[in-house]
Design a protein around this motif. Sequence first.
Motif, PDB file in Angstrom:
ATOM      1  N   SER A  61      41.133  97.206  20.001  1.00 37.22           N
ATOM      2  CA  SER A  61      39.838  97.929  19.624  1.00 37.22           C
ATOM      3  C   SER A  61      39.353  98.355  21.013  1.00 37.22           C
ATOM      4  O   SER A  61      39.870  98.405  22.271  1.00 37.22           O
ATOM      5  N   GLY A  62      38.286  99.401  20.861  1.00 37.57           N
ATOM      6  CA  GLY A  62      38.041 100.157  21.863  1.00 37.57           C
ATOM      7  C   GLY A  62      39.183 100.983  22.421  1.00 37.57           C
ATOM      8  O   GLY A  62      39.467 101.263  23.605  1.00 37.57           O
ATOM      9  N   LEU A  63      39.847 101.673  21.587  1.00 38.85           N
ATOM     10  CA  LEU A  63      41.240 102.339  21.647  1.00 38.85           C
ATOM     11  C   LEU A  63      41.072 103.515  22.997  1.00 38.85           C
ATOM     12  O   LEU A  63      40.095 104.010  22.876  1.00 38.85           O
ATOM     13  N   SER A  64      42.154 103.464  23.750  1.00 37.23           N
ATOM     14  CA  SER A  64      41.965 104.493  24.904  1.00 37.23           C
ATOM     15  C   SER A  64      43.453 104.782  25.049  1.00 37.23           C
ATOM     16  O   SER A  64      44.556 104.013  24.554  1.00 37.23           O
ATOM     17  N   ALA A  65      43.659 105.761  25.822  1.00 44.10           N
ATOM     18  CA  ALA A  65      45.166 106.369  26.072  1.00 44.10           C
ATOM     19  C   ALA A  65      46.115 105.013  26.712  1.00 44.10           C
ATOM     20  O   ALA A  65      47.270 105.094  26.420  1.00 44.10           O
ATOM     21  N   THR A  66      45.219 104.162  27.379  1.00 42.94           N
ATOM     22  CA  THR A  66      46.168 103.118  27.887  1.00 42.94           C
ATOM     23  C   THR A  66      46.842 102.189  26.901  1.00 42.94           C
ATOM     24  O   THR A  66      47.735 101.439  26.992  1.00 42.94           O
ATOM     25  N   ASP A  67      46.346 102.107  25.909  1.00 42.64           N
ATOM     26  CA  ASP A  67      46.638 101.221  24.504  1.00 42.64           C
ATOM     27  C   ASP A  67      48.069 102.033  23.840  1.00 42.64           C
ATOM     28  O   ASP A  67      48.510 101.150  22.997  1.00 42.64           O
ATOM     29  N   ALA A  68      48.338 103.027  24.118  1.00 43.79           N
ATOM     30  CA  ALA A  68      49.430 103.831  23.759  1.00 43.79           C
ATOM     31  C   ALA A  68      50.689 103.121  24.158  1.00 43.79           C
ATOM     32  O   ALA A  68      50.709 102.590  25.351  1.00 43.79           O
ATOM     33  N   GLY A  69      51.664 103.079  23.396  1.00 41.35           N
ATOM     34  CA  GLY A  69      53.052 102.325  23.942  1.00 41.35           C
ATOM     35  C   GLY A  69      53.819 101.759  22.557  1.00 41.35           C
ATOM     36  O   GLY A  69      53.365 101.986  21.451  1.00 41.35           O
ATOM     37  N   SER A  70      54.918 101.004  23.251  1.00 42.88           N
ATOM     38  CA  SER A  70      55.580 100.362  22.006  1.00 42.88           C
ATOM     39  C   SER A  70      55.482  98.909  21.933  1.00 42.88           C
ATOM     40  O   SER A  70      55.519  98.112  22.713  1.00 42.88           O
ATOM     41  N   TYR A  71      55.210  98.357  20.841  1.00 44.68           N
ATOM     42  CA  TYR A  71      54.497  97.238  20.567  1.00 44.68           C
ATOM     43  C   TYR A  71      55.727  96.295  19.583  1.00 44.68           C
ATOM     44  O   TYR A  71      56.300  96.859  18.601  1.00 44.68           O
ATOM     45  N   VAL A  72      55.923  95.068  20.209  1.00 35.56           N
ATOM     46  CA  VAL A  72      57.062  94.274  19.389  1.00 35.56           C
ATOM     47  C   VAL A  72      56.458  92.786  19.307  1.00 35.56           C
ATOM     48  O   VAL A  72      55.739  92.208  20.288  1.00 35.56           O
ATOM     49  N   LEU A  73      56.760  92.339  18.046  1.00 32.64           N
ATOM     50  CA  LEU A  73      56.281  90.855  17.964  1.00 32.64           C
ATOM     51  C   LEU A  73      57.594  89.871  17.839  1.00 32.64           C
ATOM     52  O   LEU A  73      58.429  90.253  17.149  1.00 32.64           O
ATOM     53  N   LYS A  74      57.598  89.134  18.693  1.00 32.42           N
ATOM     54  CA  LYS A  74      58.474  87.975  18.711  1.00 32.42           C
ATOM     55  C   LYS A  74      58.082  86.857  18.169  1.00 32.42           C
ATOM     56  O   LYS A  74      57.094  86.176  18.208  1.00 32.42           O
ATOM     57  N   VAL A  75      58.725  86.465  16.984  1.00 31.34           N
ATOM     58  CA  VAL A  75      58.429  85.297  16.156  1.00 31.34           C
ATOM     59  C   VAL A  75      59.339  84.113  16.306  1.00 31.34           C
ATOM     60  O   VAL A  75      60.727  84.335  16.255  1.00 31.34           O
ATOM     61  N   SER A  76      59.080  82.762  16.817  1.00 33.77           N
ATOM     62  CA  SER A  76      60.116  81.848  16.976  1.00 33.77           C
ATOM     63  C   SER A  76      59.497  80.632  16.084  1.00 33.77           C
ATOM     64  O   SER A  76      58.709  80.413  15.582  1.00 33.77           O
ATOM     65  N   ASN A  77      60.829  79.829  16.045  1.00 43.50           N
ATOM     66  CA  ASN A  77      60.601  78.511  15.294  1.00 43.50           C
ATOM     67  C   ASN A  77      61.691  77.615  16.041  1.00 43.50           C
ATOM     68  O   ASN A  77      62.672  78.091  16.750  1.00 43.50           O
ATOM     69  N   ALA A  78      61.952  76.360  15.229  1.00 44.85           N
ATOM     70  CA  ALA A  78      63.055  75.445  16.014  1.00 44.85           C
ATOM     71  C   ALA A  78      64.440  76.149  15.577  1.00 44.85           C
ATOM     72  O   ALA A  78      65.597  75.951  15.998  1.00 44.85           O
ATOM     73  N   GLY A  79      64.416  76.921  14.549  1.00 44.77           N
ATOM     74  CA  GLY A  79      65.567  77.615  14.123  1.00 44.77           C
ATOM     75  C   GLY A  79      66.078  79.069  14.953  1.00 44.77           C
ATOM     76  O   GLY A  79      67.273  79.266  14.668  1.00 44.77           O
ATOM     77  N   GLY A  80      65.143  79.221  15.732  1.00 42.76           N
ATOM     78  CA  GLY A  80      65.558  80.302  16.528  1.00 42.76           C
ATOM     79  C   GLY A  80      64.526  81.545  16.432  1.00 42.76           C
ATOM     80  O   GLY A  80      63.140  81.127  16.359  1.00 42.76           O
ATOM     81  N   SER A  81      64.661  82.699  16.800  1.00 47.73           N
ATOM     82  CA  SER A  81      63.450  83.682  17.013  1.00 47.73           C
ATOM     83  C   SER A  81      64.022  85.021  16.623  1.00 47.73           C
ATOM     84  O   SER A  81      65.316  85.229  16.597  1.00 47.73           O
ATOM     85  N   VAL A  82      62.988  85.901  16.360  1.00 48.33           N
ATOM     86  CA  VAL A  82      63.262  87.449  15.841  1.00 48.33           C
ATOM     87  C   VAL A  82      62.408  88.299  16.350  1.00 48.33           C
ATOM     88  O   VAL A  82      61.201  87.797  16.798  1.00 48.33           O
ATOM     89  N   LEU A  83      62.635  89.587  16.860  1.00 50.08           N
ATOM     90  CA  LEU A  83      61.890  90.343  17.331  1.00 50.08           C
ATOM     91  C   LEU A  83      61.576  91.475  16.062  1.00 50.08           C
ATOM     92  O   LEU A  83      62.642  91.820  15.443  1.00 50.08           O
ATOM     93  N   SER A  84      60.575  91.750  15.994  1.00 52.59           N
ATOM     94  CA  SER A  84      60.418  93.040  15.191  1.00 52.59           C
ATOM     95  C   SER A  84      60.902  94.366  15.678  1.00 52.59           C
ATOM     96  O   SER A  84      61.295  94.318  16.766  1.00 52.59           O
ATOM     97  N   GLU A  85      60.875  95.226  14.945  1.00 53.01           N
ATOM     98  CA  GLU A  85      61.117  96.592  15.336  1.00 53.01           C
ATOM     99  C   GLU A  85      60.159  97.113  16.074  1.00 53.01           C
ATOM    100  O   GLU A  85      58.999  96.608  15.761  1.00 53.01           O
ATOM    101  N   PRO A  86      60.401  98.164  17.222  1.00 53.47           N
ATOM    102  CA  PRO A  86      59.277  98.294  17.575  1.00 53.47           C
ATOM    103  C   PRO A  86      58.261  99.195  17.085  1.00 53.47           C
ATOM    104  O   PRO A  86      58.490  99.871  16.123  1.00 53.47           O
ATOM    105  N   ILE A  87      56.925  99.110  17.281  1.00 51.01           N
ATOM    106  CA  ILE A  87      55.632  99.794  16.647  1.00 51.01           C
ATOM    107  C   ILE A  87      55.302 100.936  17.542  1.00 51.01           C
ATOM    108  O   ILE A  87      54.754 100.549  18.715  1.00 51.01           O
ATOM    109  N   ALA A  88      55.623 102.054  17.255  1.00 49.20           N
ATOM    110  CA  ALA A  88      54.936 103.010  18.194  1.00 49.20           C
ATOM    111  C   ALA A  88      53.642 103.401  18.063  1.00 49.20           C
ATOM    112  O   ALA A  88      53.070 103.946  17.031  1.00 49.20           O
ATOM    113  N   VAL A  89      52.550 102.789  18.992  1.00 50.80           N
ATOM    114  CA  VAL A  89      51.326 103.116  18.796  1.00 50.80           C
ATOM    115  C   VAL A  89      50.892 104.431  19.693  1.00 50.80           C
ATOM    116  O   VAL A  89      51.283 104.584  20.929  1.00 50.80           O
ATOM    117  N   SER A  90      50.101 105.362  19.081  1.00 44.49           N
ATOM    118  CA  SER A  90      49.509 106.546  19.893  1.00 44.49           C
ATOM    119  C   SER A  90      48.013 106.579  19.540  1.00 44.49           C
ATOM    120  O   SER A  90      47.719 105.974  18.630  1.00 44.49           O
TER     121      SER A  90
END
Length: 181
Positions: A61-90
Amino acid sequence: TDTEPGIVAKPELVNQVKEAVGVPGGVLVLTVEISGQDLTYQWEKDGQAIAGATGEKLELSGLSATDAGSYVLKVSNAGGSVLSEPIAVSVNSFVIRVNGEAAGSKAKASDKALIEIESGKPSDWLIYYTLDGSEPDFNGNNYTGPFELQSGATIRAMAYAPGFTSLEQGPTVELLMVKGQ
C-alpha cells in the motif's frame, strides 16, 4: 495424489499472475494459488526476504517507485518447498485500466471491458489512443472519458502537453476478450 501415511507432499503451484501494475499512492495485492498442507510462506523482493511478509497474500500500500521489482513467494512444508514464478511489479503514473484494474502488458476480460486511461499529467494535457497497436498521434482518437470495448484490441496511449510542446509515451495493453466466462 495418494502418498504414504506420514509422508507430506511438497506444495504445488496452481495459478499465479506474472505481472502487476499499481499507481503511486495506490494498493496492490499479490497472490499465488498453492495447494498443499501445513504450508508456511515467505515473500521475497529482488531475491531478499521481506520481513514480516509470511502470508499467502502480500499487500503493498502507499505505492511508490521503490515498490517496483520482482516478487517471489516461497512456500514450504515438511515435504519440501516451491518458489512461484517471479511477479514483475511496476508502479506507473500513466496507466490503462481495464474494468477498474491497472493493466500490465496483457489483460483479459469477458464479453466487455470498460477502458480508462490516466496519464498522471495535469488536466490540460491531451490523451490520444489507438486500438490497433499503432502509435497514437493527435490525428487519432482523443480520450475524453471511459469507453467500452466488446472485442480484443491492442490499446496504446500518448499524452501531449498544451500546444503539443511535449509528449509522454503511455503504456501498450493487449486486451484479450474471452466470451461468456
